[in-house]
Design a protein around this motif. Sequence first.
Motif, PDB file in Angstrom:
ATOM      1  N   ARG A   1     -15.724 -19.946  65.249  1.00  0.00           N
ATOM      2  CA  ARG A   1     -15.862 -19.896  66.018  1.00  0.00           C
ATOM      3  C   ARG A   1     -15.148 -20.127  67.520  1.00  0.00           C
ATOM      4  NH1 ARG A   1     -21.449 -20.088  68.056  1.00  0.00           N
ATOM      5  NH2 ARG A   1     -21.716 -18.693  66.042  1.00  0.00           N
TER       6      ARG A   1
ATOM      7  N   GLU B   1     -18.637 -21.726  60.030  1.00  0.00           N
ATOM      8  CA  GLU B   1     -18.840 -20.259  61.444  1.00  0.00           C
ATOM      9  C   GLU B   1     -18.522 -20.607  63.225  1.00  0.00           C
ATOM     10  OE1 GLU B   1     -23.577 -21.262  60.570  1.00  0.00           O
ATOM     11  OE2 GLU B   1     -22.006 -21.503  59.017  1.00  0.00           O
TER      12      GLU B   1
ATOM     13  N   LYS C   1     -11.316 -19.731  67.755  1.00  0.00           N
ATOM     14  CA  LYS C   1     -11.424 -18.528  68.749  1.00  0.00           C
ATOM     15  C   LYS C   1     -11.050 -18.398  69.894  1.00  0.00           C
ATOM     16  CE  LYS C   1     -12.470 -14.705  64.489  1.00  0.00           C
ATOM     17  NZ  LYS C   1     -13.622 -14.152  64.529  1.00  0.00           N
ATOM     18  N   GLU C   2     -12.047 -19.415  70.481  1.00  0.00           N
ATOM     19  CA  GLU C   2     -12.468 -19.042  71.830  1.00  0.00           C
ATOM     20  C   GLU C   2     -10.794 -19.199  73.108  1.00  0.00           C
ATOM     21  OE1 GLU C   2     -15.613 -21.395  72.460  1.00  0.00           O
ATOM     22  OE2 GLU C   2     -16.635 -19.741  71.997  1.00  0.00           O
TER      23      GLU C   2
END
Length: 59
Positions: free
Chosen positions: A50, A46, A53-54
């Motif tokens: 994340r 996870e 995606k940043e």
Amino acid sequence: MLCLTRRIGERIVIGDGITVQVLQITGGIVRLGVVAPAGVPVDREEIRKRKNKEPRHGL
């Protein structure tokens, strides 16, 4: 997918530089230790999602 059974203290070796060791098993929770070379990122899935995606400012 390779599925293995390991007991506390037993290890899995991946390639030449990554070792995964079972540290603790409590109920349904397994605690793992990972040793990898400094240049190899080690993240929970996870967290990796994340990070991917940043936006990467300045790169």
